[in-house]
Design a protein around this motif. Structure first.
Motif, mmCIF file in Angstrom:
data_model
loop_
_atom_site.group_PDB
_atom_site.id
_atom_site.type_symbol
_atom_site.label_atom_id
_atom_site.label_comp_id
_atom_site.label_asym_id
_atom_site.label_seq_id
_atom_site.Cartn_x
_atom_site.Cartn_y
_atom_site.Cartn_z
ATOM 1 N N SER A 100 0.848 -1.191 0.000
ATOM 2 C CA SER A 100 0.000 0.000 0.000
ATOM 3 C C SER A 100 0.883 1.240 0.000
ATOM 4 O O SER A 100 2.015 1.221 0.491
ATOM 5 N N ASP A 101 0.363 2.327 -0.553
ATOM 6 C CA ASP A 101 1.049 3.617 -0.458
ATOM 7 C C ASP A 101 0.959 4.193 0.943
ATOM 8 O O ASP A 101 1.726 5.095 1.292
ATOM 9 N N THR A 106 5.936 -0.350 0.553
ATOM 10 C CA THR A 106 5.313 0.970 0.457
ATOM 11 C C THR A 106 6.313 1.927 -0.181
ATOM 12 O O THR A 106 7.432 1.531 -0.524
ATOM 13 N N ALA A 124 -0.386 9.465 -2.138
ATOM 14 C CA ALA A 124 -0.443 8.420 -3.169
ATOM 15 C C ALA A 124 0.650 8.673 -4.197
ATOM 16 O O ALA A 124 0.961 9.817 -4.534
ATOM 17 N N SER A 137 -4.491 3.579 -3.598
ATOM 18 C CA SER A 137 -3.061 3.288 -3.618
ATOM 19 C C SER A 137 -2.614 2.797 -4.991
ATOM 20 O O SER A 137 -3.060 1.747 -5.464
ATOM 21 N N CYS A 169 -0.681 -0.508 -4.712
ATOM 22 C CA CYS A 169 -1.579 -1.652 -4.521
ATOM 23 C C CYS A 169 -2.015 -2.229 -5.863
ATOM 24 O O CYS A 169 -1.899 -3.438 -6.105
#
Length: 464
Positions: free
Chosen positions: A12-13, A44, A74, A105, A108
């Motif tokens: 994820s961001d 990340t 993001a 994200s 993602c």
């Protein structure tokens, strides 16, 4: 079903040191999954001085990859450019399941696409609600439909969120599970001594962005301050809407009534919450909202807009609802102020009782156990042929379907080229973190410190 060890990659961001519900979910769920015997790494983007590979509590390994941030933490979409580095990580860590978090994200979506091109199992967790009418919602919903067309399972944090995701991505509801968020209740204990007995303190902790209803906050705060001289506000968080709060405070000369804390570290959140009597949430859309659970655990009465999945989170005696409108928020806040100001006649508002209820309702160990069931459910699924993947993408729309098939085909071919240039046999496998040794060492250190403290106390008693 017999438990076996899985290698899981969370992507994820949104992760620490940034603050938010997704960040908390990633960290705590990963810790509990590791305690259940699984290997978990997090990928990340870099954040300030956080770059490269870091180890966090419990041996949690985090890859902070370089990326360009475009909006609200993001990263800039790069489509295929992240494939080489993601492939290296997946092979080095011997990943079985790639678990992406949050529809906003970029990392993602890209990680799930690359993982599917490599034949890895994927899971997606949606933490937000989106509409169907605005331009950004339409575009993001189409992107989500592309991503979820080829994932093995999806997870939502509330039943409202599940309905929203199923409609947005045209999913089979049987492929979507509901696994709520949670908190570590022991970290959010009431502390009556931290409150100001002369005033009623309203705490706000949120990203200061439009989606969190900061515009409602800007108009409601001056009205409450005018109607209730005993009320003060403590507002924590940062974002583009902070300037509006600063201007409001200057315009109405509320410097002594409104305290703006700026960005608050995750470790400092409990210290801020225990200062308050009421927690105010003015979100315009929310799938779950961990913040109100943390506040209730600290003994605060919650006032929140009645949106999204918030109605599923807390019992009615812990929360007062308002419509996402100025007058309704003010009325609900006035009602809560009246109840808190007359706490002696409202025994149900006992902070310790609130904490006990939350402790029984929400546990990260339960979340990890339910997430683990999803992993085991998909771990042995047969990999569909490439033509089946294309069929799924083609069903995403007359024009978008063809475009998505092209993207998937290019990504698959890129994976073939990368496998030829850098065969998996030439990629060094990362050493496993000695989780058992680490836990044993912690236990020994705790026993050593306890024995040292006991000996010190005994010597002190003898010297008296």
């Amino acid at each position: 079903m017999a438990r076996r060890r899985l290698n899981i990659c969370m992507v994820s961001d949104f992760f620490y040191p940034a603050m938010g519900g997704v960040e908390s979910h990633l960290f705590n769920n990963s810790q509990c999954l590791m305690q259940r015997g699984h290997k978990v790494v997090i990928v990340t983007h870099s954040n300030g001085r956080r770059k490269g590979v870091r180890y966090m509590a419990g041996g949690l390994k985090v890859y902070y990859l370089p990326a360009v941030i475009v909006y609200s933490n993001a990263s800039l979409p790069t489509f295929f450019c992240t494939f080489p580095v993601f492939r290296q990580i997946f092979i080095r860590e011997q990943i079985d399941i790639v678990h992406g978090h949050q529809a906003f994200s970029t990392f993602c979506h890209e990680a799930i696409l690359h993982a599917r091109s490599m034949g890895l199992k994927t899971v997606f967790t949606d933490h937000s609600l989106l509409g169907f009418a605005d331009t950004s919602g339409i575009l993001l919903n189409k992107l989500l439909k592309f991503t979820l067309s080829d994932v093995q399972h999806a997870i939502c944090v509330s039943h409202t969120s599940k309905e929203n995701t199923v409609l947005r991505a045209a999913l089979d509801p049987r492929q979507v599970s509901v696994v709520p968020n949670a908190i570590i209740a022991d970290q959010f204990r009431p502390d009556p001594s931290a409150r100001d007995p002369q005033r009623i303190t309203v705490v706000v902790l949120s990203r200061l962005v439009y989606r969190k209803g900061v515009d409602l906050l800007v108009v409601a705060v001056p009205r409450i301050c005018q109607l209730c001289p005993c009320v003060r506000f403590v507002i924590g968080g940062d974002g583009p809407k902070r300037i509006d709060l600063e201007q409001m405070r200057e315009r109405y000369m509320l410097q002594d009534r409104v305290e703006l804390l700026g960005s608050v570290r995750a470790a400092d959140v409990p210290r801020v919450l225990v200062r308050g009597d009421i927690f105010l949430n003015t979100s315009l859309t929310e799938a779950f909202c961990i913040a109100i659970v943390e506040a209730a655990s600290c003994g605060l009465l919650v006032v929140s807009t009645k949106v999204g999945g918030i109605t599923e989170v807390l019992p009615r005696n812990m929360i007062t609802f308002a419509l996402p409108e100025e007058d309704s928020v003010v009325e609900a806040l006035l009602e809560a102020i009246g109840r808190v100001g007359d706490r002696s006649n409202h025994p149900e508002l006992s902070p310790q009782r609130f904490h006990s209820h939350v402790q029984r309702m929400y546990s990260w160990h339960n979340v990890a156990k339910r997430t683990e069931r999803v992993y085991y459910k998909i771990a042995d699924l047969e990999e569909p042929p490439l033509i089946e993947r294309f069929r799924r993408y083609y069903g995403c729309g007359l024009v978008a379907g063809k475009l998505f098939c092209l993207v998937a085909a290019v990504d698959y071919l890129l994976g073939v080229v990368l496998a030829w240039l850098w065969p998996a046999s030439r990629i060094e496998v990362a050493r496993q973190f000695a989780q058992d040794t680490y836990q044993h060492a912690i236990g020994q250190n705790l026993q050593r410190h306890a024995a040292h403290a006991l000996n010190r106390d005994v010597r002190g008693e003898r010297g008296m």
